[in-house]
Design a protein around this motif. Structure first.
Motif, PDB file in Angstrom:
ATOM      1  N   SER A   1      24.064  97.769   7.629  1.00 12.84           N
ATOM      2  CA  SER A   1      25.541  97.537   8.267  1.00 12.84           C
ATOM      3  C   SER A   1      26.044  98.808   9.724  1.00 12.84           C
ATOM      4  O   SER A   1      24.779  99.940   9.527  1.00 12.84           O
ATOM      5  N   ALA A   2      26.548  97.621  10.265  1.00 13.08           N
ATOM      6  CA  ALA A   2      26.209  97.749  11.622  1.00 13.08           C
ATOM      7  C   ALA A   2      27.762  98.749  12.326  1.00 13.08           C
ATOM      8  O   ALA A   2      28.532  98.350  11.514  1.00 13.08           O
ATOM      9  N   ALA A   3      27.491  99.642  12.911  1.00 18.21           N
ATOM     10  CA  ALA A   3      29.153 100.341  13.143  1.00 18.21           C
ATOM     11  C   ALA A   3      28.844 100.975  14.612  1.00 18.21           C
ATOM     12  O   ALA A   3      27.709 100.703  15.450  1.00 18.21           O
ATOM     13  N   ALA A   4      29.961 101.397  15.574  1.00 16.82           N
ATOM     14  CA  ALA A   4      30.029 101.675  16.541  1.00 16.82           C
ATOM     15  C   ALA A   4      30.398 100.786  17.556  1.00 16.82           C
ATOM     16  O   ALA A   4      29.839  99.616  18.196  1.00 16.82           O
ATOM     17  N   GLY A   5      31.449 100.464  17.350  1.00 11.39           N
ATOM     18  CA  GLY A   5      32.623 100.011  18.356  1.00 11.39           C
ATOM     19  C   GLY A   5      32.892  98.532  18.525  1.00 11.39           C
ATOM     20  O   GLY A   5      32.547  98.131  19.648  1.00 11.39           O
ATOM     21  N   ILE A   6      32.920  98.229  17.346  1.00 11.51           N
ATOM     22  CA  ILE A   6      32.916  96.709  17.114  1.00 11.51           C
ATOM     23  C   ILE A   6      34.667  96.599  17.527  1.00 11.51           C
ATOM     24  O   ILE A   6      35.108  97.374  16.554  1.00 11.51           O
ATOM     25  N   THR A   7      34.584  95.188  17.817  1.00  8.53           N
ATOM     26  CA  THR A   7      36.118  94.617  18.134  1.00  8.53           C
ATOM     27  C   THR A   7      35.995  93.294  17.155  1.00  8.53           C
ATOM     28  O   THR A   7      35.579  92.679  16.209  1.00  8.53           O
ATOM     29  N   LEU A   8      37.152  93.189  16.844  1.00  7.72           N
ATOM     30  CA  LEU A   8      37.385  91.744  15.346  1.00  7.72           C
ATOM     31  C   LEU A   8      36.588  90.777  16.613  1.00  7.72           C
ATOM     32  O   LEU A   8      36.821  89.983  15.469  1.00  7.72           O
ATOM     33  N   GLU A   9      36.579  90.362  17.829  1.00 11.60           N
ATOM     34  CA  GLU A   9      36.183  89.585  18.992  1.00 11.60           C
ATOM     35  C   GLU A   9      34.333  89.896  18.126  1.00 11.60           C
ATOM     36  O   GLU A   9      33.701  88.606  18.370  1.00 11.60           O
ATOM     37  N   THR A  10      34.178  90.726  18.641  1.00 13.41           N
ATOM     38  CA  THR A  10      32.378  90.590  18.258  1.00 13.41           C
ATOM     39  C   THR A  10      31.883  90.934  17.480  1.00 13.41           C
ATOM     40  O   THR A  10      30.758  90.659  16.734  1.00 13.41           O
ATOM     41  N   ALA A  11      32.797  91.549  16.335  1.00 13.62           N
ATOM     42  CA  ALA A  11      32.194  91.665  14.754  1.00 13.62           C
ATOM     43  C   ALA A  11      31.180  89.916  14.057  1.00 13.62           C
ATOM     44  O   ALA A  11      30.638  90.481  13.730  1.00 13.62           O
ATOM     45  N   PRO A  12      32.200  88.967  14.149  1.00 21.37           N
ATOM     46  CA  PRO A  12      30.966  88.043  13.543  1.00 21.37           C
ATOM     47  C   PRO A  12      29.879  87.631  14.574  1.00 21.37           C
ATOM     48  O   PRO A  12      28.538  87.368  13.963  1.00 21.37           O
ATOM     49  N   LEU A  13      29.942  87.980  15.411  1.00 25.23           N
ATOM     50  CA  LEU A  13      28.745  87.723  16.533  1.00 25.23           C
ATOM     51  C   LEU A  13      27.555  88.535  16.198  1.00 25.23           C
ATOM     52  O   LEU A  13      26.276  88.632  15.965  1.00 25.23           O
ATOM     53  N   VAL A  14      28.088  90.677  15.693  1.00 26.00           N
ATOM     54  CA  VAL A  14      26.801  91.122  13.868  1.00 26.00           C
ATOM     55  C   VAL A  14      26.650  91.090  13.366  1.00 26.00           C
ATOM     56  O   VAL A  14      26.006  91.012  13.280  1.00 26.00           O
ATOM     57  N   ILE A  15      27.450  90.164  12.780  1.00 25.94           N
ATOM     58  CA  ILE A  15      27.333  89.370  11.213  1.00 25.94           C
ATOM     59  C   ILE A  15      26.005  87.992  11.052  1.00 25.94           C
ATOM     60  O   ILE A  15      25.331  88.315  11.375  1.00 25.94           O
ATOM     61  N   GLU A  16      26.297  87.532  12.472  1.00 27.81           N
ATOM     62  CA  GLU A  16      24.927  86.312  12.865  1.00 27.81           C
ATOM     63  C   GLU A  16      23.893  86.923  13.333  1.00 27.81           C
ATOM     64  O   GLU A  16      23.023  86.303  13.104  1.00 27.81           O
ATOM     65  N   ALA A  17      23.888  88.330  14.123  1.00 24.61           N
ATOM     66  CA  ALA A  17      22.738  88.995  14.579  1.00 24.61           C
ATOM     67  C   ALA A  17      22.046  89.656  13.401  1.00 24.61           C
ATOM     68  O   ALA A  17      20.839  89.537  13.854  1.00 24.61           O
ATOM     69  N   GLY A  18      22.433  90.204  12.216  1.00 24.20           N
ATOM     70  CA  GLY A  18      21.608  90.394  11.516  1.00 24.20           C
ATOM     71  C   GLY A  18      22.787  91.354  10.529  1.00 24.20           C
ATOM     72  O   GLY A  18      21.795  91.232   9.068  1.00 24.20           O
ATOM     73  N   ALA A  19      23.372  91.666  10.850  1.00 28.39           N
ATOM     74  CA  ALA A  19      24.368  92.541  10.127  1.00 28.39           C
ATOM     75  C   ALA A  19      25.233  92.113   9.042  1.00 28.39           C
ATOM     76  O   ALA A  19      25.152  91.121   8.711  1.00 28.39           O
ATOM     77  N   ASN A  20      25.102  92.554   7.643  1.00 25.24           N
ATOM     78  CA  ASN A  20      25.518  92.006   6.070  1.00 25.24           C
ATOM     79  C   ASN A  20      26.715  92.293   6.935  1.00 25.24           C
ATOM     80  O   ASN A  20      27.515  91.734   5.540  1.00 25.24           O
ATOM     81  N   MET A  21      27.453  93.454   6.980  1.00 23.67           N
ATOM     82  CA  MET A  21      28.982  94.335   6.801  1.00 23.67           C
ATOM     83  C   MET A  21      28.177  94.941   8.432  1.00 23.67           C
ATOM     84  O   MET A  21      27.396  94.976   8.684  1.00 23.67           O
ATOM     85  N   VAL A  22      30.128  95.037   8.901  1.00 21.66           N
ATOM     86  CA  VAL A  22      30.382  96.104   9.507  1.00 21.66           C
ATOM     87  C   VAL A  22      31.455  97.105   9.603  1.00 21.66           C
ATOM     88  O   VAL A  22      31.840  96.946   8.246  1.00 21.66           O
TER      89      VAL A  22
END
Length: 211
Positions: free
Chosen positions: A166-187
């Motif tokens: 689970s990734a957290a901190a400062g994530i926005t609607l625009e960056t969330a798909p990139l965080v998932i793509e980078a390997g997080a299962n959820m934000v």
């Protein structure tokens, strides 16, 4: 565990809850989030009294009966307030102690690392492992520098495919798909949802984007 973790879940920090008409605010907020389809929510209160925390938690439980509710830090209060689990970090009770208190069926999350995984963390009896801060955050005090998308990729490589990150901190609607793509299962999202004029409507936007 039978529960299927969602791509996005809100962290409700007590700093966004007004002291005036607190109960009424939480009643309305909880009902609107439940109607918006929130499946998992973490409630975090670092500064309030046990009485305040308990009162808030009981309102959320009543207004969000179908939502899995996670209490930050306080494994000792989870059963009392009818929550579904706890999130523990360094300085709280250990993951193994939280599991002993809560038993096998409740959800336990813990912090797994920032620039690298905490040694031995993945063998702890947790259901999900939080990583970050991904970006700069204003809602949680931390001295750790942001790890960015490359940090998420690095931690996923270290963890392997199985652990739920689970990734957290400062994530926005625009960056969330990139965080998932980078390997997080959820934000996990705090400010981006609860600083919005309509948190429930904002959550719907996030869920639509990530599912």
């Amino acid at each position: 565990m039978a529960f299927s973790f969602p791509r996005v879940y809100p962290i409700l920090d007590s700093s966004v809850i007004p002291q005036t008409d607190r109960a009424e605010f939480l009643e309305s907020l909880g009902q609107s989030l439940a109607d918006a389809g929130v499946e998992l929510l973490e409630y975090r209160n670092k500064t309030g009294s046990v009485a305040e925390l308990t009162s808030d938690a009981e309102i959320l439980r009543r207004t969000m009966p179908a939502t899995k509710l996670i209490l930050d830090d306080r494994a000792d209060l989870v059963i009392q307030v009818g929550f579904d689990g706890v999130h523990v970090d360094a300085g709280d009770v250990s993951v193994s102690e939280a599991r002993r208190i809560l038993g096998p069926d409740r959800i336990i999350g813990t912090f797994a690392g920032s620039d690298s995984l905490i040694p031995g963390i993945l063998i702890q009896p947790a259901d999900y492992f939080a990583i970050g801060p991904v970006f700069t955050t204003t809602t949680k005090q931390t001295d750790k520098p942001p790890i960015g998308l490359e940090g998420v990729r690095k931690l996923r490589q270290e963890a392997g495919p199985a652990p739920l990150l689970s990734a957290a901190a400062g994530i926005t609607l625009e960056t969330a798909p990139l965080v998932i793509e980078a390997g997080a299962n959820m934000v996990a999202v705090a400010a981006a949802i609860f600083h919005a004029a309509n948190p429930a409507a904002e959550f719907r936007r996030w869920r639509k984007m990530l599912t």
